[in-house]
Design an enzyme around this catalytic site. Structure first.
Site, short mmCIF file in Angstrom:
data_model
loop_
_atom_site.label_atom_id
_atom_site.label_comp_id
_atom_site.label_asym_id
_atom_site.label_seq_id
_atom_site.Cartn_x
_atom_site.Cartn_y
_atom_site.Cartn_z
N ARG A 234 0.54 -1.30 0.08
CA ARG A 234 0.06 -0.14 0.09
C ARG A 234 0.80 1.14 -0.04
NH1 ARG A 234 -2.51 -4.97 1.42
NH2 ARG A 234 -4.82 -4.70 1.52
N GLY B 133 -0.09 -12.05 -5.04
CA GLY B 133 -1.58 -11.61 -5.36
C GLY B 133 -2.10 -10.35 -5.08
N SER C 133 -12.45 -10.34 2.02
CA SER C 133 -10.94 -10.18 1.25
C SER C 133 -10.72 -8.74 1.38
CB SER C 133 -11.04 -10.79 -0.10
OG SER C 133 -9.83 -10.30 -1.06
N ASP D 30 -3.58 -15.72 7.20
CA ASP D 30 -2.28 -15.96 6.93
C ASP D 30 -1.51 -16.81 7.62
OD1 ASP D 30 -2.85 -14.98 4.35
OD2 ASP D 30 -1.66 -13.01 4.91
C1 S3P Z 1 -3.64 -9.56 1.74
C2 S3P Z 1 -4.99 -9.94 2.07
C3 S3P Z 1 -5.32 -11.44 2.29
C4 S3P Z 1 -4.03 -12.24 2.73
C5 S3P Z 1 -2.90 -11.88 1.87
C6 S3P Z 1 -2.51 -10.28 1.85
C7 S3P Z 1 -3.63 -8.02 1.63
O1 S3P Z 1 -5.72 -11.84 1.16
O2 S3P Z 1 -4.30 -13.67 2.57
O3 S3P Z 1 -1.75 -12.46 2.05
O4 S3P Z 1 -2.55 -7.52 1.83
O5 S3P Z 1 -4.50 -7.28 1.36
P1 S3P Z 1 -7.29 -11.97 0.84
O6 S3P Z 1 -7.71 -10.63 0.72
O7 S3P Z 1 -7.32 -12.63 -0.48
O8 S3P Z 1 -7.97 -12.55 1.97
#
Ligand code: S3P
Length: 436
Positions: A27, A92, A167, A319
């Protein structure tokens, strides 16, 4: 392939400080690159995922400099169409958050992901961004979408959205898209997820308000950097050391300056409820604390009693659940994790991979469907046996199994730990520094 073997045991003792939180780092980079003046990021974690975001922003023309001490993000130069498809590796968070930013651009981008991220679902973020006006095409399998993706930004309009899955990545993508939409954007969460995007946007002067589970963003001003951002230590990395110190008799460690964001403290709250000796010393000094709470954790080994983790708690330790399963093997009684199904959509299927490994170590663990929830039940035996273990290419499975192997009776061998570089390249060095 980088295998790892545990033969000798040790009792962790000592004081450590960890590099910055991965979620906050993403962020800080993204919002820093969107703001009109420069940002200095201190305690920046250098690992595969944070570098994926940094390199992605650079591919769009952002000016970012990095040295050993800090990262300097120059203010907004206007994102440019990249010259070639952008590779986000296996991060991700990089992919989902950057899609939110790209939704508001006036060009088309192709995004390619690494092997593990290419198998993770994307429709959860594509859907709301399409509702806002972005055009996205992705690889389809059944009703789900996967990378690679092509996104063409457009004139966005703000929406009211209730994400069907809890999420923070989805919420963040919508809020970042909302910055360049007309009208207000509101996200209402069923279960609250980590609020790093909300805090960071507020710190950069955005008109964002949070009322319980409802977040409203009005895009009526440009982002302005506070100058310096200090990233507290990563609580997700700390969790491996916390569990290790609890389950190895005689251990005592202090982890300084860890993020104590309430949306991330589930692992501490649940372990404390189980009787773990964890003392949390929050920083009172507002200057040090900044926009994200942080403090020290003092962890002493001790006995654990089983507990039930409620679905509403799951996002706050999502996590950390793999290493929590290791801890539960050492607790007295049957621990239940209710509503753990999202674990199947992480870097690896974290239910199958943890069950495979822990069962091979002699644990009594299984998963069961109950209505639309998936629950994991772990009957603590108070020990694990050494075994041949697999990381499944997932950093958190690898580190959880290193913790399990260090606490187990006998020798263990883990097939590949190279994936640890995704979030905690200094993991083994940190463990060695606690060797007494
Ligand atoms: C994260 C959100 C989570 C987490 C990932 C980091 C983030 O995923 O599992 O490691 O930084 O917003 P989800 O939003 O898919 O739950």
């Amino acid at each position: 392939m980088k295998p790892f073997a545990v033969k000798d045991k040790f009792i962790p003792r000592g004081r450590i400080r960890l590099v910055g939180d991965k979620s906050i780092a993403h962020r800080a980079l993204i919002i820093g690159a969107l703001s009109r003046n420069k940002t200095i990021i201190r305690n920046f974690p250098v690992h595969d995922d944070s570098l994926a975001t940094l390199n992605t922003l650079v591919a769009f023309g952002a000016k970012i400099e990095r040295n050993n001490k800090q990262v300097l993000v120059w203010g907004f130069q206007g994102l440019r169409k990249p010259r070639k498809p952008v590779f986000v590796n296996n991060s991700g968070t990089t992919l989902r958050l950057i899609l939110g930013v790209l939704a508001g651009t006036d060009f088309e981008t192709k995004i390619i992901a690494g092997k593990y991220l290419s198998a993770r679902p994307m429709s959860r973020v594509d859907k709301p961004l399409r509702l806002m006006g972005a055009r996205i095409t992705a690889k389809k399998r059944g009703s789900e979408e996967y990378p690679p993706l092509v996104i063409r930004g457009g004139k966005l309009k703000g929406i009211l959205y209730r994400p069907p899955v809890a999420s923070a990545q989805v919420k963040s993508a919508i809020l970042l898209a909302g910055l360049s939409a007309s009208g207000k954007t509101r996200v209402i969460e069923k279960i609250r997820t980590r609020d790093h995007t909300e805090r960071m946007l507020k710190t950069f002067g955005a008109n964002i308000t949070v009322n319980k589970n409802s977040i409203t963003l009005i895009p009526d001003r440009s982002l302005s950097s506070p100058g310096v951002i200090y990233i507290p230590g990563d609580i997700s990395s700390a969790a491996f050391l916390v569990v290790l110190a609890i389950i190895i008799p005689g251990a005592k460690i202090v982890i300084e300056r860890v993020s104590l964001n309430p949306g991330r403290c589930g692992i501490i709250n649940v372990l404390k409820r189980m009787g773990a000796k964890i003392k949390v010393e929050p920083f009172k000094n507002r200057k040090m604390q900044g926009f994200e709470p942080m403090g020290n954790l003092i962890v002493t080994s001790g006995k654990l009693k089983a507990t039930v983790v409620k679905p509403s708690e799951v996002p706050s330790l999502i996590d950390e659940l793999p290493v929590f399963m290791v801890a539960a093997c050492f607790a007295e009684g049957a621990t239940v994790i209710k509503g753990a199904g999202e674990l199947r959509f992480k870097e690896a299927d974290r239910i199958d991979s943890m069950l495979t490994n822990l069962i091979s170590m002699g644990a009594d663990i299984h998963s069961i469907k109950s209505g639309n929830l998936e629950n994991i039940i772990i009957k603590g035996k108070g020990f694990l046996n050494g075994a041949k273990l697999k990381s499944f290419g997932d950093h958190r499975i690898a580190m959880s199994m290193v913790v399990a192997a260090l606490a187990a009776k006998g020798k263990s061998r883990l097939d590949d730990i190279s994936c640890i570089s995704k979030s905690f390249p200094g993991f083994l060095t940190t463990l060695k520094s606690l060797l007494r």
